[in-house]
Design a protein around this motif. Structure first.
Motif, mmCIF file in Angstrom:
data_model
loop_
_atom_site.group_PDB
_atom_site.id
_atom_site.type_symbol
_atom_site.label_atom_id
_atom_site.label_comp_id
_atom_site.label_asym_id
_atom_site.label_seq_id
_atom_site.Cartn_x
_atom_site.Cartn_y
_atom_site.Cartn_z
ATOM 1 N N ALA A 299 0.671 -1.413 -0.643
ATOM 2 C CA ALA A 299 0.397 -0.217 -0.179
ATOM 3 C C ALA A 299 1.006 1.273 0.066
ATOM 4 O O ALA A 299 0.351 1.882 -0.666
ATOM 5 N N ILE A 300 2.260 1.390 0.307
ATOM 6 C CA ILE A 300 2.896 2.350 0.733
ATOM 7 C C ILE A 300 2.758 3.299 -0.366
ATOM 8 O O ILE A 300 3.484 3.561 -0.711
ATOM 9 N N PHE A 301 3.985 1.358 -1.432
ATOM 10 C CA PHE A 301 4.525 2.738 -2.426
ATOM 11 C C PHE A 301 2.994 3.065 -3.671
ATOM 12 O O PHE A 301 3.509 3.895 -4.277
ATOM 13 N N VAL A 302 2.193 2.089 -3.660
ATOM 14 C CA VAL A 302 1.363 2.793 -4.381
ATOM 15 C C VAL A 302 0.274 4.467 -3.735
ATOM 16 O O VAL A 302 0.354 5.058 -4.880
ATOM 17 N N ARG A 303 0.352 4.460 -2.664
ATOM 18 C CA ARG A 303 0.126 6.084 -1.871
ATOM 19 C C ARG A 303 1.017 7.157 -2.071
ATOM 20 O O ARG A 303 0.876 8.236 -2.547
ATOM 21 N N GLU A 304 1.728 6.306 -2.356
ATOM 22 C CA GLU A 304 3.774 6.956 -2.348
ATOM 23 C C GLU A 304 3.210 7.658 -4.379
ATOM 24 O O GLU A 304 3.774 9.368 -4.863
ATOM 25 N N ALA A 305 3.223 7.007 -5.148
ATOM 26 C CA ALA A 305 2.481 7.011 -6.011
ATOM 27 C C ALA A 305 1.668 7.800 -6.335
ATOM 28 O O ALA A 305 1.537 9.389 -7.339
ATOM 29 N N LEU A 306 0.491 8.325 -5.844
ATOM 30 C CA LEU A 306 -1.113 8.977 -5.773
ATOM 31 C C LEU A 306 -0.175 9.854 -5.409
ATOM 32 O O LEU A 306 -0.359 11.154 -5.662
ATOM 33 N N LEU A 307 0.361 10.190 -4.039
ATOM 34 C CA LEU A 307 0.663 11.940 -3.943
ATOM 35 C C LEU A 307 1.378 12.273 -4.774
ATOM 36 O O LEU A 307 1.799 13.703 -4.900
ATOM 37 N N PHE A 308 2.049 11.409 -5.484
ATOM 38 C CA PHE A 308 3.399 12.263 -6.012
ATOM 39 C C PHE A 308 2.642 12.511 -7.207
ATOM 40 O O PHE A 308 2.542 13.892 -7.641
ATOM 41 N N LEU A 309 2.162 11.812 -8.292
ATOM 42 C CA LEU A 309 0.884 12.314 -9.283
ATOM 43 C C LEU A 309 0.386 13.373 -9.627
ATOM 44 O O LEU A 309 -0.010 14.381 -9.926
ATOM 45 N N LEU A 310 -0.053 13.232 -7.621
ATOM 46 C CA LEU A 310 -1.365 14.293 -7.816
ATOM 47 C C LEU A 310 -0.365 16.069 -7.079
ATOM 48 O O LEU A 310 -1.297 16.907 -7.172
ATOM 49 N N LEU A 311 0.518 15.725 -7.067
ATOM 50 C CA LEU A 311 1.316 17.083 -6.233
ATOM 51 C C LEU A 311 2.311 17.504 -6.810
ATOM 52 O O LEU A 311 2.585 18.510 -6.442
ATOM 53 N N LYS A 312 2.715 17.002 -7.858
ATOM 54 C CA LYS A 312 4.351 17.130 -8.490
ATOM 55 C C LYS A 312 3.924 17.728 -9.975
ATOM 56 O O LYS A 312 3.336 16.649 -10.572
ATOM 57 N N LYS A 313 3.907 18.768 -11.064
ATOM 58 C CA LYS A 313 3.579 19.394 -11.740
ATOM 59 C C LYS A 313 4.630 18.474 -12.944
ATOM 60 O O LYS A 313 5.790 18.972 -12.234
ATOM 61 N N ARG A 314 4.338 18.069 -13.599
ATOM 62 C CA ARG A 314 5.225 17.178 -14.640
ATOM 63 C C ARG A 314 4.888 17.822 -16.101
ATOM 64 O O ARG A 314 4.342 18.112 -16.513
#
Ligand code: NCD
Length: 317
Positions: A299-314
């Motif tokens: 769960a931790i890796f998936v939630r890291e990915a989600l937080l990153f995708l939602l908060l980091k403009k790429r």
């Protein structure tokens, strides 16, 4: 949830229903989660520096809240947390819209768990920051579904061509609602929906599934286990029943016993979103089929990915 939201493009968007995510979106999350799994804590530790994540949990939780918070801390973000509805003004009768409006003033992203199963659209409108649905009543739990997909991919190397049984309280179990939508986006999966009479998957969900997936309904696991790749167990959602006598009649009605697995394929994988109660006795933990603690750890890796995708403009977004 039949969503009216536009499909997430991730940056600064909301994650509300599994129906909002395309197969491509899911693959992006899983790929990034895999990358985070391989990265060291030091490599990740500044990715969300300066961001503040607010976990607003108006229903009990262990895994979901803590894995979101651990994921945020791993990426260098700070946490603000409401872990109990009694400790917030929600218990004084404040509306969810007002609570969320205020929370959005203090944070960059809200992870919300709430007891109501209605459409979250009106709550989203009151927030100025993205919201991740961490379980809304007996409706959906999309980030658990993403964790479940990550788990299946780890075990089988694919998300297609699998025989999956969803067992237990399919009426109130929000994880199966989201996971069945998610797996329905991948070809050649076949579902066996196993629940006691009265706890079947709600009609609106079946109607949606019917558009994409082969499924059959059953009241027991008899004759099914030998066909299965994944056995997804769920608990009786006691807190959703109107009275004790309502849920009492279902207690112990779908306990998985070790001897039932004698005919199982070697690769049969037992999953469970946890917490478990009577449906999954402890003696199954040592079998080669048990995979639910690994599932919780992913769960931790998936939630890291989600937080990153939602908060980091790429670039390009
Ligand atoms: C589930 C939930 O809260 O919906 N747990 C979880 O998030 N891992 C399942 C449950 O409570 O039965």
């Amino acid at each position: 949830m039949v969503s009216v939201l536009k499909r997430p493009r991730f940056f600064h968007d909301n994650i509300v229903s599994m129906q909002d995510l395309t197969r491509k979106d899911i693959e992006i999350v899983l790929k990034l989660a895999k990358k985070f799994e391989k990265m060291s804590k030091v490599q990740k530790s500044r990715l969300l520096k300066g961001k503040r994540i607010l976990t607003l949990f108006l229903e009990p939780s262990t895994r979901t809240r803590l894995s979101f918070e651990a994921a945020a801390l791993n990426l260098g973000a700070q946490i603000l947390s409401v872990s109990d509805s009694k400790s917030s003004s929600f218990s004084k009768g404040e509306t969810l819209e007002d609570t969320v409006k205020i929370c959005s003033m203090y944070s960059d992203l809200i992870v919300l768990r709430e007891p109501d199963s209605t459409n979250l659209g009106f709550v989203l409108n009151s927030s100025t920051v993205p919201i991740i649905n961490a379980g809304n009543g007996f409706d959906e739990h999309p980030t658990q579904a993403l964790t479940d997909l990550f788990t299946i991919q780890k075990r089988f190397g694919r998300l297609t061509g699998l025989n999956i049984a969803f067992v237990g309280d399919l009426k109130f179990g929000r994880t199966v609602h989201s996971l069945s939508f998610a797996l329905g986006k991948f070809p050649r999966n076949n579902f066996f929906l196993v629940s006691p009479k009265g706890l079947e998957m709600p009609k609106n969900f079946l109607k949606e599934l019917d558009k994409t997936i082969e499924f059959s309904k059953h009241s027991t696991l008899n004759g099914l286990i030998s066909k299965l790749d994944v056995l997804y167990m769920t608990r009786l959602q006691r807190e959703r029943f109107k009275s004790k006598s309502d849920y009492k009649k279902f207690e112990k009605s779908f306990t998985l016993k070790k001897e039932m697995l004698n005919c199982a394929k070697k690769s049969l994988t037992i999953m469970h979103p946890l917490p478990r109660v009577e449906e999954l006795p402890k003696d199954l933990d040592l079998t080669k089929h048990a995979y639910y603690f690994e599932q919780a750890s992913f769960a931790i890796f998936v939630r890291e990915a989600l937080l990153f995708l939602l908060l980091k403009k790429r670039n390009g977004r």
